[in-house]
Design a protein around this motif. Structure first.
Motif, PDB file in Angstrom:
ATOM      1  N   LYS A 156     -45.131  48.620  18.635  1.00  0.00           N
ATOM      2  CA  LYS A 156     -43.914  49.329  19.057  1.00  0.00           C
ATOM      3  C   LYS A 156     -43.257  50.022  17.867  1.00  0.00           C
ATOM      4  CE  LYS A 156     -42.977  46.345  22.984  1.00  0.00           C
ATOM      5  NZ  LYS A 156     -42.354  45.102  23.435  1.00  0.00           N
ATOM      6  N   GLY A 157     -43.430  49.431  16.684  1.00  0.00           N
ATOM      7  CA  GLY A 157     -42.977  50.097  15.458  1.00  0.00           C
ATOM      8  C   GLY A 157     -41.477  50.140  15.276  1.00  0.00           C
ATOM      9  N   GLY A 158     -41.053  51.107  14.474  1.00  0.00           N
ATOM     10  CA  GLY A 158     -39.647  51.183  14.100  1.00  0.00           C
ATOM     11  C   GLY A 158     -39.377  50.318  12.882  1.00  0.00           C
ATOM     12  N   CYS A 159     -38.116  50.288  12.459  1.00  0.00           N
ATOM     13  CA  CYS A 159     -37.730  49.503  11.286  1.00  0.00           C
ATOM     14  C   CYS A 159     -37.149  48.154  11.674  1.00  0.00           C
ATOM     15  CB  CYS A 159     -36.705  50.275  10.451  1.00  0.00           C
ATOM     16  SG  CYS A 159     -37.336  51.856   9.862  1.00  0.00           S
ATOM     17  N   VAL A 160     -36.878  47.960  12.970  1.00  0.00           N
ATOM     18  CA  VAL A 160     -36.264  46.719  13.442  1.00  0.00           C
ATOM     19  C   VAL A 160     -36.962  46.314  14.726  1.00  0.00           C
ATOM     20  CG1 VAL A 160     -34.125  45.660  14.280  1.00  0.00           C
ATOM     21  CG2 VAL A 160     -34.033  47.361  12.461  1.00  0.00           C
ATOM     22  N   ASP A 161     -37.253  45.018  14.891  1.00  0.00           N
ATOM     23  CA  ASP A 161     -37.918  44.589  16.112  1.00  0.00           C
ATOM     24  C   ASP A 161     -36.915  44.469  17.266  1.00  0.00           C
ATOM     25  OD1 ASP A 161     -36.540  42.357  15.440  1.00  0.00           O
ATOM     26  OD2 ASP A 161     -38.200  40.953  15.594  1.00  0.00           O
ATOM     27  N   GLN A 162     -37.444  44.251  18.466  1.00  0.00           N
ATOM     28  CA  GLN A 162     -36.595  44.263  19.664  1.00  0.00           C
ATOM     29  C   GLN A 162     -35.533  43.167  19.651  1.00  0.00           C
ATOM     30  OE1 GLN A 162     -39.190  44.278  23.141  1.00  0.00           O
ATOM     31  NE2 GLN A 162     -38.819  46.459  23.352  1.00  0.00           N
ATOM     32  N   LYS A 163     -35.870  42.024  19.071  1.00  0.00           N
ATOM     33  CA  LYS A 163     -34.937  40.892  19.096  1.00  0.00           C
ATOM     34  C   LYS A 163     -33.666  41.165  18.296  1.00  0.00           C
ATOM     35  CE  LYS A 163     -38.345  37.138  19.634  1.00  0.00           C
ATOM     36  NZ  LYS A 163     -39.606  37.883  19.663  1.00  0.00           N
ATOM     37  N   HIS A 164     -33.730  42.130  17.362  1.00  0.00           N
ATOM     38  CA  HIS A 164     -32.587  42.337  16.470  1.00  0.00           C
ATOM     39  C   HIS A 164     -31.919  43.706  16.639  1.00  0.00           C
ATOM     40  CE1 HIS A 164     -34.636  38.933  14.553  1.00  0.00           C
ATOM     41  NE2 HIS A 164     -33.444  38.605  14.114  1.00  0.00           N
ATOM     42  N   GLN A 165     -32.249  44.408  17.729  1.00  0.00           N
ATOM     43  CA  GLN A 165     -31.654  45.731  17.938  1.00  0.00           C
ATOM     44  C   GLN A 165     -30.132  45.672  18.005  1.00  0.00           C
ATOM     45  OE1 GLN A 165     -33.531  47.359  21.446  1.00  0.00           O
ATOM     46  NE2 GLN A 165     -35.303  48.102  20.326  1.00  0.00           N
ATOM     47  N   THR A 166     -29.594  44.781  18.837  1.00  0.00           N
ATOM     48  CA  THR A 166     -28.134  44.744  19.019  1.00  0.00           C
ATOM     49  C   THR A 166     -27.432  44.338  17.732  1.00  0.00           C
ATOM     50  OG1 THR A 166     -28.323  42.493  19.872  1.00  0.00           O
ATOM     51  CG2 THR A 166     -28.225  44.247  21.488  1.00  0.00           C
ATOM     52  N   PHE A 167     -28.041  43.427  16.991  1.00  0.00           N
ATOM     53  CA  PHE A 167     -27.448  42.953  15.734  1.00  0.00           C
ATOM     54  C   PHE A 167     -27.297  44.108  14.735  1.00  0.00           C
ATOM     55  CE2 PHE A 167     -28.119  41.000  11.476  1.00  0.00           C
ATOM     56  CZ  PHE A 167     -26.963  40.238  11.434  1.00  0.00           C
ATOM     57  N   ILE A 168     -28.371  44.889  14.583  1.00  0.00           N
ATOM     58  CA  ILE A 168     -28.348  46.025  13.643  1.00  0.00           C
ATOM     59  C   ILE A 168     -27.352  47.091  14.111  1.00  0.00           C
ATOM     60  CG2 ILE A 168     -29.735  47.946  12.761  1.00  0.00           C
ATOM     61  CD1 ILE A 168     -30.420  45.344  11.375  1.00  0.00           C
ATOM     62  N   LEU A 169     -27.340  47.384  15.417  1.00  0.00           N
ATOM     63  CA  LEU A 169     -26.434  48.412  15.944  1.00  0.00           C
ATOM     64  C   LEU A 169     -24.969  48.021  15.732  1.00  0.00           C
ATOM     65  CD1 LEU A 169     -28.344  49.269  19.247  1.00  0.00           C
ATOM     66  CD2 LEU A 169     -28.170  50.710  17.214  1.00  0.00           C
ATOM     67  N   LEU A 170     -24.654  46.727  15.907  1.00  0.00           N
ATOM     68  CA  LEU A 170     -23.282  46.267  15.686  1.00  0.00           C
ATOM     69  C   LEU A 170     -22.871  46.494  14.230  1.00  0.00           C
ATOM     70  CD1 LEU A 170     -20.681  44.741  16.512  1.00  0.00           C
ATOM     71  CD2 LEU A 170     -21.840  42.635  15.825  1.00  0.00           C
ATOM     72  N   MET A 171     -23.748  46.110  13.302  1.00  0.00           N
ATOM     73  CA  MET A 171     -23.420  46.267  11.875  1.00  0.00           C
ATOM     74  C   MET A 171     -23.299  47.747  11.481  1.00  0.00           C
ATOM     75  SD  MET A 171     -22.865  43.402  10.526  1.00  0.00           S
ATOM     76  CE  MET A 171     -22.935  41.727  11.119  1.00  0.00           C
ATOM     77  N   MET A 172     -24.082  48.601  12.152  1.00  0.00           N
ATOM     78  CA  MET A 172     -23.960  50.043  11.898  1.00  0.00           C
ATOM     79  C   MET A 172     -22.586  50.552  12.334  1.00  0.00           C
ATOM     80  SD  MET A 172     -27.760  51.352  13.001  1.00  0.00           S
ATOM     81  CE  MET A 172     -27.403  53.104  12.917  1.00  0.00           C
ATOM     82  N   VAL A 173     -22.108  50.051  13.476  1.00  0.00           N
ATOM     83  CA  VAL A 173     -20.782  50.456  13.980  1.00  0.00           C
ATOM     84  C   VAL A 173     -19.695  50.021  12.997  1.00  0.00           C
ATOM     85  CG1 VAL A 173     -19.075  50.022  15.797  1.00  0.00           C
ATOM     86  CG2 VAL A 173     -21.437  50.477  16.406  1.00  0.00           C
ATOM     87  N   LEU A 174     -19.862  48.839  12.399  1.00  0.00           N
ATOM     88  CA  LEU A 174     -18.838  48.301  11.494  1.00  0.00           C
ATOM     89  C   LEU A 174     -18.963  48.854  10.079  1.00  0.00           C
ATOM     90  CD1 LEU A 174     -19.063  44.561  12.621  1.00  0.00           C
ATOM     91  CD2 LEU A 174     -17.379  46.249  13.330  1.00  0.00           C
ATOM     92  N   GLY A 175     -19.956  49.693   9.818  1.00  0.00           N
ATOM     93  CA  GLY A 175     -20.192  50.223   8.472  1.00  0.00           C
ATOM     94  C   GLY A 175     -19.081  51.143   7.998  1.00  0.00           C
ATOM     95  N   SER A 176     -19.183  51.562   6.729  1.00  0.00           N
ATOM     96  CA  SER A 176     -18.164  52.444   6.150  1.00  0.00           C
ATOM     97  C   SER A 176     -18.169  53.797   6.860  1.00  0.00           C
ATOM     98  CB  SER A 176     -18.415  52.628   4.650  1.00  0.00           C
ATOM     99  OG  SER A 176     -19.725  53.110   4.446  1.00  0.00           O
ATOM    100  N   GLU A 177     -17.137  54.582   6.634  1.00  0.00           N
ATOM    101  CA  GLU A 177     -16.967  55.840   7.387  1.00  0.00           C
ATOM    102  C   GLU A 177     -17.974  56.885   6.923  1.00  0.00           C
ATOM    103  OE1 GLU A 177     -12.946  57.097   7.368  1.00  0.00           O
ATOM    104  OE2 GLU A 177     -12.189  55.253   8.251  1.00  0.00           O
ATOM    105  N   ASP A 178     -19.184  56.675   7.347  1.00  0.00           N
ATOM    106  CA  ASP A 178     -20.280  57.563   6.999  1.00  0.00           C
ATOM    107  C   ASP A 178     -21.305  57.448   8.125  1.00  0.00           C
ATOM    108  OD1 ASP A 178     -21.844  59.304   5.664  1.00  0.00           O
ATOM    109  OD2 ASP A 178     -22.202  58.049   3.895  1.00  0.00           O
ATOM    110  N   VAL A 179     -22.300  58.335   8.118  1.00  0.00           N
ATOM    111  CA  VAL A 179     -23.297  58.295   9.190  1.00  0.00           C
ATOM    112  C   VAL A 179     -24.389  57.287   8.833  1.00  0.00           C
ATOM    113  CG1 VAL A 179     -25.002  59.616  10.484  1.00  0.00           C
ATOM    114  CG2 VAL A 179     -22.840  60.683   9.842  1.00  0.00           C
TER     115      VAL A 179
END
Length: 365
Positions: free
Chosen positions: A283-306
């Motif tokens: 399936k690939g990508g940089c993150v496996d399926q089990k950790h998608q929501t975890f990574i997305l949450l931390m991205m939302v909480l990141g500094s004011e940048d893309v």
């Protein structure tokens, strides 16, 4: 009284953990009703109530109101306090069910968290203590949470008797880093942990041999470790499991796990885990399926940048999580194909503008 705009409303018991975490981090009150209202046994289950009690311990000032029938809850979030805590998890779910939300909250606590959880360390429905230690915590390090971050497995506990114990240590941060993770890289090594408790210790070796019979065809750098626990450290019930993870040249991690089933030979458990790992790699990508929501949450909480991250197709849980994030943080993700020139590419590029979330709870040294 909460302002109507600060109250987020949901129905049903699905996605309960993520919604409670989003409520605590955003400071918005959340009301969840119709929890199994059509069920023969309506309302919250024992493990969900145990989770609510755990969140009360981890936070300070949180008010949780549960209706008489248990079909409606109202959570008014306080601050994440951290500190040294202990919690006995119910035996109907694994420790992973309780620890996942805590890992999401812990970096934003007032004081560094040191929590000991007791219960079942490996269970088929939830992430095991091994995956949390070897995969989830390295993912947290991507966001600048690293020094003093540790998960110790003191005792293993298989279902149904449990008896396991883990200790989670997490430092606090002022702000998490913005993630820019778009190169999956090539798999360079495979690691694994096979454990057997209160059964023949040879079971773990048999799982390892079966797994190697497939993995040896791909890469030479394979190290599968047999983890043996004896006496009190092996919990109260017999069980065995194999946890595998593949790491790429850019530190992307894919993981899989298979747990003992009645009447199934250890070799078959080893093969099941191995095939699941190869499916994740495909399936690939940089993150496996089990950790998608975890990574997305931390991205939302990141500094004011893309922030950007390349992942596989979203699971139904991830899709709902993206909708919930928009409710709590008013943040939407831009999702495009990772390779527009390849029509067969199933990987997607997720990007969002971080909210610049600052940990206002922390005590300054």
């Amino acid at each position: 009284m909460a302002q109507p705009s600060a109250l987020v409303h949901f129905s049903g018991h699905q996605h309960l953990r993520n919604r409670l975490v989003l409520s605590i981090l955003s400071g918005k009150h959340v009301r969840i009703d119709k929890i199994r209202s059509e069920d023969k046994n309506p309302g919250l289950r024992d493990y969900e109530i145990s989770l609510l009690r755990l969140l009360e311990k981890v936070t300070n000032g949180t008010v949780i109101e549960i209706s008489v029938t248990g079909t409606t809850i109202l959570l008014k979030p306080g601050i994440v306090s951290g500190g040294t805590l202990q919690h006995d998890c119910t035996l109907s779910r694994g420790i992973g069910y309780f620890l996942e939300p805590v890992i999401m909250l812990a970096p934003f606590a007032k004081k560094p968290l040191n929590i000991t959880l007791k219960g079942i360390t490996t269970e088929e429905h939830d992430l095991s203590a091994d995956i949390l230690r070897t995969v989830t915590l390295p993912h947290l390090q991507l966001f600048g949470v690293s020094e003093g971050l540790e998960l110790r497995i003191k005792r293993r506990g298989a279902a149904p008797g449990g008896g396991g114990e883990v200790q989670f240590l997490c430092p606090i941060v002022k702000q998490v880093k913005t993630l820019n993770f778009v190169e999956p890289g090539k798999v360079k090594r495979i690691r694994g942990v096979a454990h057997a408790v209160r059964v023949n210790p040879q079971f773990s070796n048999r799982m390892i041999e079966a797994s190697r019979s497939i993995l040896n065809r791909y890469i030479p750098d394979i190290y599968l470790y047999s983890d043996v626990y004896k006496g009190d450290e092996s919990g109260k019930s017999p069980g065995y499991a194999l946890t595998l993870l593949a790491e790429t040249t850019t530190s992307a991690i894919y993981c899989s796990e298979a747990i003992a089933e009645p009447g199934v030979a250890p070799e078959d458990i080893g093969l099941k885990a191995t095939r699941a790992l190869l499916t994740e790699v495909e399936k690939g990508g940089c993150v496996d399926q089990k950790h998608q929501t975890f990574i997305l949450l931390m991205m939302v909480l990141g500094s004011e940048d893309v922030g950007r991250c390349r992942m596989g197709e979203p699971t139904p849980k991830t899709i709902q999580f993206l909708r919930d994030v928009r409710e709590f943080f008013a943040t939407s993700f831009k999702i495009v194909s990772a390779d527009l020139s390849d029509p067969d590419c199933f990987q997607l590029l997720y990007s969002c503008y971080g909210t610049g979330y600052i940990n206002a709870n922390r005590t300054l040294a």
